[in-house]
Design an enzyme around this catalytic site. Structure first.
Site, PDB file in Angstrom:
ATOM      1  N   SER A 158       0.869  -1.185   0.000  1.00 25.36           N
ATOM      2  CA  SER A 158       0.000   0.000   0.000  1.00 25.36           C
ATOM      3  C   SER A 158       0.896   1.221   0.000  1.00 25.36           C
ATOM      4  O   SER A 158       2.123   1.091   0.043  1.00 25.36           O
ATOM      5  CB  SER A 158      -0.954   0.007   1.198  1.00 25.36           C
ATOM      6  OG  SER A 158      -0.229   0.151   2.395  1.00 25.36           O
ATOM      7  N   ASN A 204      -4.570  -4.138  -7.629  1.00 24.02           N
ATOM      8  CA  ASN A 204      -5.824  -3.648  -7.046  1.00 24.02           C
ATOM      9  C   ASN A 204      -5.753  -2.173  -6.628  1.00 24.02           C
ATOM     10  O   ASN A 204      -6.784  -1.517  -6.546  1.00 24.02           O
ATOM     11  CB  ASN A 204      -6.177  -4.527  -5.838  1.00 24.02           C
ATOM     12  CG  ASN A 204      -7.202  -3.879  -4.928  1.00 24.02           C
ATOM     13  OD1 ASN A 204      -8.392  -3.897  -5.203  1.00 24.02           O
ATOM     14  ND2 ASN A 204      -6.728  -3.261  -3.840  1.00 24.02           N
ATOM     15  N   TYR A 247     -10.981   8.173 -14.480  1.00 29.14           N
ATOM     16  CA  TYR A 247     -11.083   6.840 -13.858  1.00 29.14           C
ATOM     17  C   TYR A 247     -11.594   5.813 -14.879  1.00 29.14           C
ATOM     18  O   TYR A 247     -11.047   4.707 -14.996  1.00 29.14           O
ATOM     19  CB  TYR A 247     -12.030   6.961 -12.670  1.00 29.14           C
ATOM     20  CG  TYR A 247     -12.202   5.724 -11.825  1.00 29.14           C
ATOM     21  CD1 TYR A 247     -11.203   5.314 -10.942  1.00 29.14           C
ATOM     22  CD2 TYR A 247     -13.384   4.980 -11.867  1.00 29.14           C
ATOM     23  CE1 TYR A 247     -11.378   4.185 -10.138  1.00 29.14           C
ATOM     24  CE2 TYR A 247     -13.570   3.868 -11.072  1.00 29.14           C
ATOM     25  CZ  TYR A 247     -12.562   3.464 -10.203  1.00 29.14           C
ATOM     26  OH  TYR A 247     -12.746   2.355  -9.411  1.00 29.14           O
TER      27      TYR A 247
HETATM   28  P1  NAP Z   1      -9.759   2.014  -0.923  1.00 27.05           P
HETATM   29  O1  NAP Z   1     -10.555   1.484   0.200  1.00 27.05           O
HETATM   30  O2  NAP Z   1      -9.703   3.478  -1.159  1.00 27.05           O
HETATM   31  O3  NAP Z   1      -8.256   1.418  -0.788  1.00 27.05           O
HETATM   32  C1  NAP Z   1      -7.320   1.717  -1.780  1.00 27.05           C
HETATM   33  C2  NAP Z   1      -6.030   1.025  -1.497  1.00 27.05           C
HETATM   34  O4  NAP Z   1      -5.125   1.366  -2.583  1.00 27.05           O
HETATM   35  C3  NAP Z   1      -5.367   1.504  -0.207  1.00 27.05           C
HETATM   36  O5  NAP Z   1      -4.722   0.433   0.467  1.00 27.05           O
HETATM   37  C4  NAP Z   1      -4.326   2.504  -0.719  1.00 27.05           C
HETATM   38  O6  NAP Z   1      -3.152   2.602   0.078  1.00 27.05           O
HETATM   39  C5  NAP Z   1      -3.942   1.892  -2.040  1.00 27.05           C
HETATM   40  N1  NAP Z   1      -3.341   2.901  -2.906  1.00 27.05           N
HETATM   41  C6  NAP Z   1      -3.921   4.006  -3.437  1.00 27.05           C
HETATM   42  N2  NAP Z   1      -3.002   4.722  -4.126  1.00 27.05           N
HETATM   43  C7  NAP Z   1      -1.831   4.049  -4.012  1.00 27.05           C
HETATM   44  C8  NAP Z   1      -0.521   4.283  -4.479  1.00 27.05           C
HETATM   45  N3  NAP Z   1      -0.214   5.350  -5.228  1.00 27.05           N
HETATM   46  N4  NAP Z   1       0.452   3.395  -4.151  1.00 27.05           N
HETATM   47  C9  NAP Z   1       0.174   2.299  -3.396  1.00 27.05           C
HETATM   48  N5  NAP Z   1      -1.056   2.022  -2.941  1.00 27.05           N
HETATM   49  C10 NAP Z   1      -2.048   2.891  -3.242  1.00 27.05           C
HETATM   50  O7  NAP Z   1     -10.262   1.398  -2.338  1.00 27.05           O
HETATM   51  P2  NAP Z   1     -11.172   0.130  -2.650  1.00 27.05           P
HETATM   52  O8  NAP Z   1     -12.574   0.589  -2.681  1.00 27.05           O
HETATM   53  O9  NAP Z   1     -10.784  -0.998  -1.809  1.00 27.05           O
HETATM   54  O10 NAP Z   1     -10.773  -0.132  -4.179  1.00 27.05           O
HETATM   55  C11 NAP Z   1      -9.822  -1.102  -4.551  1.00 27.05           C
HETATM   56  C12 NAP Z   1      -9.804  -1.210  -6.071  1.00 27.05           C
HETATM   57  O11 NAP Z   1     -11.110  -1.560  -6.527  1.00 27.05           O
HETATM   58  C13 NAP Z   1      -9.450   0.097  -6.768  1.00 27.05           C
HETATM   59  O12 NAP Z   1      -8.681  -0.162  -7.922  1.00 27.05           O
HETATM   60  C14 NAP Z   1     -10.784   0.636  -7.187  1.00 27.05           C
HETATM   61  O13 NAP Z   1     -10.696   1.482  -8.301  1.00 27.05           O
HETATM   62  C15 NAP Z   1     -11.541  -0.636  -7.498  1.00 27.05           C
HETATM   63  N6  NAP Z   1     -12.984  -0.484  -7.425  1.00 27.05           N
HETATM   64  C16 NAP Z   1     -13.595  -0.209  -6.238  1.00 27.05           C
HETATM   65  C17 NAP Z   1     -14.971  -0.084  -6.210  1.00 27.05           C
HETATM   66  C18 NAP Z   1     -15.734   0.196  -4.946  1.00 27.05           C
HETATM   67  O14 NAP Z   1     -16.951   0.323  -5.020  1.00 27.05           O
HETATM   68  N7  NAP Z   1     -15.096   0.286  -3.804  1.00 27.05           N
HETATM   69  C19 NAP Z   1     -15.714  -0.213  -7.401  1.00 27.05           C
HETATM   70  C20 NAP Z   1     -15.045  -0.492  -8.572  1.00 27.05           C
HETATM   71  C21 NAP Z   1     -13.682  -0.641  -8.578  1.00 27.05           C
HETATM   72  P3  NAP Z   1      -3.179   3.260   1.563  1.00 27.05           P
HETATM   73  O15 NAP Z   1      -3.832   2.211   2.427  1.00 27.05           O
HETATM   74  O16 NAP Z   1      -1.738   3.464   1.867  1.00 27.05           O
HETATM   75  O17 NAP Z   1      -3.967   4.506   1.443  1.00 27.05           O
END
Ligand code: NAP
Length: 248
Positions: A38, A91, A156
């Protein structure tokens, strides 16, 4: 349901929270050794500690996935510690939403770099030993926005659509080496990323979800664990939409 990933070493980016955390924990429960990546050392550290405390095997690795040089170094470090990384889950992702005319260049490029370029950096850095070993699993977490588009998310949606083209091309390049590459496209999953929508209980969003609920991180982790396992060996180049029926 358990899947065969034991004795495999997996890298999961964005494993500090949300979907990535659920994927890392499920892979570990199924016996994989997991490298949790992360941006912040705190979040991936806490997840890796939790897995180790529960009897699994994990290691924290803070890396900014949008930084090509940092990812290259991380991949070299990993390959000198473990002969092969068997499983890569791209991810990590961010949103910087805004209507096109108001979107800054920075909001465009940071979303492309974090969501899309990161897949190129990690795959290039880790796939060669998979092809030599003739076993590998790459799973990219895209989004329904990359399939259907979404107003206010040109950056996005472009990044996530790019991940789909990347996935299919990698699948074709590596198929002869038994390395598979698939994508999973979540709809609305309850995580920090969607907290503002979920808290406001957005009726407009719910009206478009036939199963009438937001998804849980485990709904995504289940299919990702399958796609990382021995059992998915005849599946490659596919996009799996996990969204409660929103996009059909
Ligand atoms: P989240 O809760 O915001 O968590 C994002 C994770 O990515 C965190 O661990 C963050 O690190 C890490 N991250 C972000 N930028 C980074 C960087 N530059 N370098 C290293 N790590 C980084 O997101 P999520 O909802 O679990 O989403 C996970 C994936 O699913 C993403 O690709 C998102 O686009 C996709 N997605 C999510 C949804 C949804 O409804 N949630 C829907 C469609 C797609 P830190 O912990 O250090 O902040």
């Amino acid at each position: 349901m358990s899947y065969t990933v034991s004795d495999k070493v997996a890298v999961v980016t964005g494993a500090g929270r949300g979907i990535g955390k659920a994927i890392a924990e499920m892979l570990a429960r199924n016996g994989a050794q997991v490298i949790c990546v992360s941006k912040s050392a705190d979040t991936c550290g806490t997840v890796a500690e939790g897995i180790n405390a529960g009897g699994g095997k994990a290691k924290a690795m803070p890396v900014d996935v949008s930084d090509g040089a940092a990812v290259k170094q991380a991949c070299e470090d990993l390959l000198s510690e473990f002969a092969t990384i068997d499983i890569l889950v791209n991810n990590a992702g961010i949103t910087r939403d805004g209507l096109l005319f108001r979107m800054s260049d920075e909001d465009w490029s940071s979303v492309i770099a974090t969501n899309l370029s990161s897949c190129f950096y990690w795959t290039k850095g880790l796939a060669r030993p998979m092809t030599r070993k003739r076993w590998g699993r790459i799973v990219n977490i895209t989004s329904v926005s990359g399939i259907a588009g979404n107003a206010g998310q040109t950056n996005y949606a472009a990044a996530k659509a790019g991940m789909i083209g990347f996935t299919k091309s990698v699948a074709r390049e590596f198929a002869s080496r038994s390395v598979t590459c698939n994508a999973v496209a979540p709809g609305f999953i309850e995580t920090d990323m969607t907290a503002s929508f979920v808290e406001s209980g957005s009726e407009a969003i719910m009206a478009n979800i036939p199963l009438k609920r937001f998804g849980e991180p485990a709904d995504i982790a289940n299919i990702v664990t399958y796609l990382c396992s021995e059992e998915s060996k005849y599946v490659t180049g596919q996009v799996f939409t996990i969204d409660g029926g929103m996009v059909m």
